[in-house]
Design a protein around this motif. Structure first.
Motif, mmCIF file in Angstrom:
data_model
loop_
_atom_site.group_PDB
_atom_site.id
_atom_site.type_symbol
_atom_site.label_atom_id
_atom_site.label_comp_id
_atom_site.label_asym_id
_atom_site.label_seq_id
_atom_site.Cartn_x
_atom_site.Cartn_y
_atom_site.Cartn_z
ATOM 1 N N GLY A 1 0.825 -1.210 0.000
ATOM 2 C CA GLY A 1 0.000 0.000 0.000
ATOM 3 C C GLY A 1 0.857 1.257 0.000
ATOM 4 O O GLY A 1 0.581 2.225 -0.696
ATOM 5 N N GLY A 2 1.947 1.239 0.809
ATOM 6 C CA GLY A 2 2.813 2.420 0.909
ATOM 7 C C GLY A 2 3.520 2.720 -0.398
ATOM 8 O O GLY A 2 3.655 3.880 -0.794
ATOM 9 N N GLU A 3 3.970 1.639 -1.097
ATOM 10 C CA GLU A 3 4.684 1.847 -2.368
ATOM 11 C C GLU A 3 3.756 2.456 -3.415
ATOM 12 O O GLU A 3 4.117 3.406 -4.108
ATOM 13 C CB GLU A 3 5.237 0.509 -2.878
ATOM 14 N N ALA A 4 2.532 1.900 -3.497
ATOM 15 C CA ALA A 4 1.580 2.403 -4.500
ATOM 16 C C ALA A 4 1.260 3.863 -4.203
ATOM 17 O O ALA A 4 1.124 4.692 -5.105
ATOM 18 C CB ALA A 4 0.307 1.568 -4.460
ATOM 19 N N GLN A 5 1.166 4.167 -2.901
ATOM 20 C CA GLN A 5 0.836 5.540 -2.522
ATOM 21 C C GLN A 5 1.981 6.488 -2.883
ATOM 22 O O GLN A 5 1.757 7.598 -3.360
ATOM 23 C CB GLN A 5 0.580 5.567 -1.018
#
Length: 944
Positions: free
Chosen positions: A496-500
């Motif tokens: 989730g953090g990478e996509a964000q």
């Protein structure tokens, strides 16, 4: 300075929220400074998201919708106004959340950042073509160049000028020959033989043919230059820009106005951007349709255990022996080769197994049941051939069954590059587009540095603007710490953090001004070392003249912000108040739980003594998947283990792609193959494996914590056993919102209706019949302690623990949900509204409420996502209880508070991408803190 900027745009220097009452907010008023980096923090469930996303963002969205014409709004429907008195000083709002990751395998890092789109344009306009047949550089010639070439090289020679019309295709071509005759030509060359055209001429329709029209036979001399140029023009028009020349020695020479290999005659169409797109039929590899992978039924998937005989179910799709036609056929084939059904498969000759799996053309005799004494002679199709045929044309049920025997492989034609071979033979400076997509962002950036010096003058003129755009986007990705990703990495494999952070990089690239950005924990999945880069990216966004509002629990982020807003004091009903606010210095002087943790008045204590391993170890040797460099992993069982390392160092490859699939295959016969490794030992020391990751617990509002943990089935049974329900004859199914009977039929038990937006995310609105209660009136009349089944779904976990105290089965599951820090969510909260961290804790509680065996191996992926310091304490208590019982807990984590209390650490690195993939150090936190080249060790040293 900031004050002036803000006054220019909206006339306000604060965002002022009055009377916010959304969810658990207690009618709060708050002033948030504009054009600053503001961190909103507080315990999980205290109301941070309710204020930022459900109030400020929702109001921004609603105002945007209001700006549409009434006609446009009639299609969209009105968005509900958040429960707030008024908001002033709001500018256009953009939210960058974790949840909206595309599951489509065609979505990659390259496509979402647009870098791949610019690469396609670059290759279409400035790429050089090479022949895949000979490796020669392709050339294109104008009509005049072709004529000059022929006159110079074939002077005083007899030549035949040919126009190719069919190349390597099947058919009888009767109509084509007729057409050529009508045009006035008398000869053609078919498969290398020149023949006269005769009426009704045709060729064998089942063979492949090459057909050329004989345009002219001529001796090349200066005086015939006009005739030669006429014939060449004629040949180019019939051959669609391609001609062939046959000289006296019988050698064929090729010429083309398009890209052509002069040696083999191979020609390519002129390249366009879609020639390099794996999502377009013009560029995609035809074998795998541009996915780079194909599903194939293999011998290993059909015969998982070759020590079994066929009669005992050795051929998995057939199962054990039964009196059916296919077994009789197999028996006949085996008898022909002197083996029988009870022979173990590994003792049957390979040639016979090949016949069973792939069939052969020799008819097999099987005696008829209907007509005794007669034999049926039919060919045997082969089990794998039969399954493959059914997987394309069978019913949906059969296709799903066959999926169990399919194994995903790299495409044999494009080797995973996704493009057809023509597209892969366009190069710039020796690299094709797939080579560039396989580089990580850092190496890609390095390749583009100084590229102009390696390009020709013409290429430079074409590429200058495109290169600017590509470099800009690469720079933003490097700024948010994503240097280890490569362009062809599928989006669905990102955290989730990478996509964000990818979306953050895209937003920085748009260079908007005067916007309010709302981010949801962007530091997830980021090592402490890269945190400063992310903070700098957010400060750059602020310095452009934007307001940045971040929901975050990270210490460094809070102390680097301009303003901190702490919501609390507790979760759920106990939250919803502003506890403290101010710039970091002012904030530290306030009384609040967060401030106490920030100034180290409260802290997560380091254990006095570390647990020693129970003497058993699990060993994985020679792991080489992705960027791992022959890793040798030793894990002490019965302890809490932390796998650490900077982003992209190989943690997920080692644990999720190698270790977990090995264990999963052993215990649960999973079909997923682990990545490459040499050997594995110690599996007999554990008896089950549980993986808890951050994927959503459901993609629709029908999924919720109560259904996921299984507690809802127990609650429904309790309701079905109430006297009122028995009088009415209700069974547990009556209290399910997923089946007809008890549910509201308007919304089919969802409580919400989906409104599809064409150009915006879909919106869910409450059902107008049941007002979101999900059930019909009759069902809601059955009450337990005065509460209907719908009221139970509306309860928070904390309330329900008290409510069901006397029911051990229900109480146990709810208590675990409460213990992992989810006391504030409601039992019926739609899964789509849970954050990644909450979904993970629901899964964790569902696993923890099962009876543990004392030999279970738990794998957790960043369980502290979305957790406040205080919540991390609770979580660690729960995990410690598991380890005390003898289980092993392995955590992939960046949070120093968790790392410092682990019993054993394995630190991967030293960097991300190609410079990672090694074990830098392992041991207790004290041992790791002494290692200078470990980034984790450096931060641990400060903590300890």
């Amino acid at each position: 300075m900031n004050k002036e900027i803000s006054s220019d745009i909206t006339g306000f220097d604060h965002i002022e929220v009055y009377g916010a009452r959304e969810h658990n907010l207690k009618n709060i008023n708050v002033r948030i400074p504009r054009n600053k980096l503001v961190v909103v923090t507080g315990i999980s469930g205290s109301g941070k998201s309710s204020l930022t996303f459900d109030t400020i963002y929702a109001e921004g969205q609603r105002r945007y919708m209001e700006s549409f014409s009434a006609y446009a709004r009639s299609f969209i429907g009105d968005m509900e106004r958040p429960d707030v008195d008024k908001i002033e000083g709001l500018s256009p709002v953009i939210s960058i959340e974790q949840k909206t990751i595309s599951r489509n395998p065609r979505s990659t890092v390259g496509t979402i950042t647009e870098i791949y789109d610019f690469l396609r344009l670059l290759f279409a306009r400035a790429g050089e073509a090479f022949s895949y047949a000979t490796g020669n550089k392709m050339i294109r010639q104008s009509e005049d160049q072709i004529i000059m070439h022929i006159i110079q090289h074939f002077l005083h020679k007899h030549v035949i000028i040919l126009a190719p019309v069919v190349k390597g295709r099947k058919g009888h071509y009767r109509e084509l020959f007729q057409q050529i005759r009508k045009m006035g030509f008398s000869k053609v060359r078919v498969n290398g033989e020149i023949t006269d055209l005769i009426p009704k001429m045709q060729v064998d329709r089942y063979k492949t043919h090459d057909i050329e029209i004989v345009i002219d036979r001529i001796k090349v001399i200066e005086s015939e230059k006009f005739r030669i140029s006429q014939s060449i023009g004629n040949a180019l028009s019939h051959g669609k820009g391609v001609i062939m020349l046959l000289d006296e020695d019988g050698t064929t020479h090729h010429f083309s106005k398009h890209l052509m290999d002069p040696e083999s005659g191979l020609s390519y169409d002129d390249p366009a951007p879609n020639t390099f797109s794996f999502n377009s039929p013009y560029g995609a590899c035809p074998t795998c349709n541009g996915l780079g992978k194909i599903e194939k039924i293999t011998k290993e998937s059909v015969i998982p255990d070759p020590t079994l005989s066929i009669s005992r179910g050795g051929i998995s799709p057939l199962g054990p022996y039964r009196e059916i036609w296919i077994f009789k056929k197999i028996q006949a084939i085996l008898r022909r080769n002197n083996v029988d059904l009870s022979t173990p498969i590994n003792k049957i000759p390979d040639a016979v197994i090949d016949v069973l799996l792939y069939g052969d053309s020799v008819p097999v005799a099987v005696s008829s049941v209907k007509y005794p004494g007669t034999d049926w002679h039919t060919k045997f199709e082969g089990i794998i051939n039969f399954l493959e045929k059914q997987s394309e044309g069978g019913s949906e049920k059969i296709q799903n069954w066959i999926k169990d025997f399919m194994i995903v492989h790299d495409c044999p034609d494009c080797k995973g590059a996704r493009l057809k071979k023509e597209s892969l033979n366009f190069k710039i400076n020796g690299k094709n587009i797939a080579d560039l997509a396989a580089l990580d962002i850092r190496h890609l950036g390095a390749w583009f540095e100084g590229l102009e010096d390696r390009l020709s003058q013409k290429q430079n003129r074409i590429a200058s603007e495109i290169l600017k755009e590509i470099r800009k986007r690469i720079r933003f990705l490097l700024e948010v710490g994503l240097n280890y990703l490569h362009l062809n990495r599928p989006l669905k494999t990102l955290s989730g953090g990478e996509a964000q952070r990818i979306r953050l990089a895209t937003q920085i690239g748009t260079q908007l001004v005067g916007v309010l950005y709302i981010l949801d924990e962007p530091s997830i999945g980021l090592h402490q070392r890269d945190n400063s880069r992310l903070i700098k990216a957010l400060q750059d966004l602020r310095d452009l003249g934007n307001s940045v509002l971040v929901v975050e629990h990270d210490k460094e982020m809070m102390l680097s912000s301009d303003f901190i807003l702490d919501i609390g004091p507790g979760p759920g009903l106990h939250g919803g108040h502003i506890v403290a606010q101010g710039d970091p210095n002012e904030f530290l002087s306030r009384e609040s739980l967060t401030a106490d943790f920030l100034k180290n008045k409260l802290r997560i204590e380091v254990p006095k003594i570390r647990r020693a391993p129970n003497g058993s170890w699990m060993e994985l040797k020679g792991a080489t998947g992705n960027n791992l460099k022959n890793v040798h992993l030793k894990l002490p069982l019965g302890t809490m283990i932390c796998i650490t390392g900077v982003s992209g160092s190989g943690k997920s490859t080692l644990i999720h792609e190698t270790l977990y699939p090995i264990l999963n295959k052993h215990f649960y016969r999973s079909k997923k193959d682990p990545m490459k490794f040499d050997s594995f030992s110690g599996i007999e020391k554990i008896d089950k494996v549980v993986e808890v990751d951050q994927s959503p617990i459901g993609r629709t509002p029908r999924s919720n914590p109560a259904t996921y943990t299984g507690v809802f089935s127990e609650i429904r049974s309790l309701y079905a056993n109430l006297p009122e329900a028995k009088i009415r004859g209700y069974k547990p199914g009556r209290f399910s919102f997923n089946v007809k009977g008890g549910r509201c039929e308007t919304c089919e038990g969802a409580g919400l209706k989906l409104i599809e937006m064409d150009f915006l995310p879909n919106v869910y609105v409450p059902c107008e019949t049941c007002k979101g209660k999900r059930y019909n009136r009759e069902t809601l009349e059955v009450r337990f302690k005065g509460k209907s089944i719908s009221d139970v779904l509306e309860m928070t976990v904390e309330q329900s623990v008290e409510f069901f105290e006397k029911h051990p089965k229900i109480h146990r599951k709810l208590k675990v949900l409460n213990d992992v820090g989810l006391g504030y969510i409601t039992l019926g909260q739609h899964a789509t509204t849970l954050s990644g961290g909450e979904a993970q804790r629901v899964k964790l509680s569902s696993e923890l409420s099962k009876k543990d065996t004392g030999k279970t191996f738990y794998i957790l992926d960043e369980p502290t996502t979305g957790l406040h310091f205080q919540d991390i304490r609770h979580l660690l208590n729960v995990l410690n209880i598991l380890v005390e019982k003898g289980n092993t807990v392995l955590i992939i984590e960046h949070n120093i508070d968790v790392i410092k209390i682990a019993d054993y650490i394995v630190d991967l690195g030293p960097e991300g991408g190609d410079d990672g993939g090694e074990i830098v150090c392992e041991g207790t936190p004290e041992e790791v803190a002494k290692v200078g080249r470990s980034h984790t060790g450096r931060y641990l040293k400060d903590e300890l």
